[in-house]
Write an enzyme that holds these catalytic residues in place. Sequence first.
Site, PDB file in Angstrom:
ATOM      1  CE  LYS A  74      -4.064   1.941   2.605  1.00 12.26           C
ATOM      2  NZ  LYS A  74      -4.732   1.691   3.865  1.00 12.26           N
ATOM      3  CB  SER A 149      -8.173   3.327   2.671  1.00 15.34           C
ATOM      4  OG  SER A 149      -7.202   3.056   3.605  1.00 15.34           O
ATOM      5  CB  SER A 173      -8.422   0.946   5.604  1.00 20.93           C
ATOM      6  OG  SER A 173      -8.971   1.902   5.607  1.00 20.93           O
TER       7      SER A 173
END
Lengths: 481, 100
Positions: A74, A149, A173
Site C-alpha cells: 500500500k 482504503s 481499511s
Amino acid sequence: MTALEIAAAVRAGERSAVDVLNEHLARIDDRDGELNAFNVVTADAARAEAEGVDAAVAAGDDPGPLAGVPLALKDNMCTRGIPTTCSSKILEGWQPPYDATVVTRLRAAGAVAVGKTNLDEFAMGSSTENSAFGPTRNPLDISRVPGGSSGGTAASVAANFTPLGIGSDTGGSIRQPAAFCGVVGMKPTYGVVSRYGLIAFASSLDQIGPFANSVADAAAMFDVIAGPDPLDSTSIRDYSPDASAVLDRGVDGLRVGVIRELSGGEGSVDGLSADVLARTNEAVEVLRAAGAIVSEVSVPSATLGLSAYYLVAPAEASSNLARYDGVRYGLRVDAPTTGEMNTASRTAGFGPEVKRRIMLGTYALSAGYYDAFYGKALKVRTMMLRDFAQAYENVDVLVTPTAPTTAFRLGERTADPMTMYVNDVCTIPSNLTGHPGISVPFGVGDDGMPVGVQVLAPALGDELTFQVAAVLEATASGGVS
Amino acid sequence: MSERISRGDVEHVARLARLELTDDEIDLFTGQLGDILEHAADIEALDVGDIEPTSHPLPLVNVLRRDEIVASVDRDEVLAQAPANEAGQFRVPPVLGEEP
C-alpha cells in the site's frame, strides 16, 4: 499457486523467482490499465530482488519463508528511494529516505515487492475513490469499487497480480476491501506489527496487516511482520505470534459469540443487508457444526462506535497532517511568506475528503467543543473496552459481518459522506479497542459479489482469529450457496 | 442546511487548519460537517459522568534506548527531498513580519 506453494518451489530450486515475478508482471501489464491497482510498478527493482533470491538458492542459502513471492505494498508504506504518495498530490514525487519495518522484514523473508498500490488519499475512505490518481476498480466487476482504503492492495491480490499484499487498517481499511474483493484480510492487535514507516493517519488506531488469497498465506505473512520493533515505541515487546502453527486446531469446544448490536435483529444498528446477514448466520452454523458453542452477547456501545470513530480519527488526523506544510517534503506552492506558503501548499495538495476530515478534527478539538465531542468520544472508547471485556468473559471469539453490504458501484456513495462512513460500522470497534479482526470470504450476496465474515478476538488473540477463519475457509471453498 | 455549524465556524476552522476554502467549499463543508456532527449527537447527548477517557488502546510507557551513537537517516538524502534547502538546512520564505 498460493504464496506458500511459490515459496516452497523457489526454496527447493524447482522454480526461479525471476520466472515467478515475470508471470505476475505480465498479468499486471495485461490488466492494470483497467483496474488501476498500482500507483507505481517497480519492475526493475523487483527483478533485482528476485535475482537475489535465485542467487541465494543457487548458493545453498535459504532466502526465507516467503522466497520469491510477489508482494504489493500500500502506497502509505515508506520505501527508500521509491515514490511514496499516500495517493495525495501533496506527496507526489517524494522518495522516503528509509524503509518501513514491514518492508524490511518482508524483504528479509524473501518476498519481492513489485510496486505501490492505490488507496483513498491518506487512507481516508472506504472505496478507493478518494485517490488523487483515479479510482481502483473491483477485479470481480469493474463497475464496482474494491472497497477501501486499501483497495489497490485488495484488487492486486484478487486479480492475482500478487499473491500477497500489505494494507493498513484504521477503521476497517484492510477488512472491508478484503470482503469486497473476496480475499482474506487481517488487522492485528494494535502494537503487534510495527508502524515504523507507515505514514500516520490516526496513530492510536492505525495498524498494518496482511492480504492474501488464503488464510494460510495470510498467516505466513503475519508471522513474518509481527513482533517487537525498537523503532516503534508502541510496539508490544513480549509477543511473537506463530499463527501458522494453529491453523489446523479447529473450533471444537470454542465459545463463539454473536454481537446482538451487529446482528440485524432487535437492538442492532440499521443498514446491515439481508444477504450479508444470511451468510454470517451460515458461517456461525458452520462453526457450531464443527463443535463450537454459540451464544448471543451484547456490546451496547457498539452502536456508538461510528460516532466515536468519526470524532477520534479526524481529530488525530488533523494533528498528524499538520506536518504537510511545504517545508520538509512534498508539494510547495510559493508565496511571499512562510505562513502564506503553508496555506497555499496545503490548499493545493489535499483533496476534498482529506480537507473535510482535517476540518472536522480541527473543529472537534477546538476551544468550546473539545469536551462535547472529542472528550466524550474518548469516554465511549472506555465504555467499548469494558463492554468487550464483559463479552469476552463468556466467549472466546465474536463473529459479525465485515461490511454491511457487498461491493457497491463507483460513484454510488460519493455525494454524501455519511453514506460512505456507515460502511465501517462493523469494523470500527476493533480499531477503537485495539483488538484483532480478520475478514474471510464466505459465499456471495444476491448480486453475486463476495461476502466477508469477520472474526474478532480480544487483544493478543491474533492467532485465534486465523484458527477460526481457517475453519470457515475450509467450508466456504467447499461450496456455500 | 444544518444549523449545528455556521459558515463563520467553518471559515474560522479553515484558518486554524491552514486551508483556504472557496465560497462553494464553505457552503459544502458547512452542510456536510453539520450532518456529521448531527450523527455525533448521540455521543454529545450521552451521560458519561465519571468514565475515564481512553486516548490509546495500550498503556503507553516512555521508551528510551541506550545513549549510544547509531546510524540514522542520511541528512543529504533527507534534504534532497525538501522543496528547498541551503547550507544543510530547509529553506523557507520570510517568517518575520507576518500576522500571527
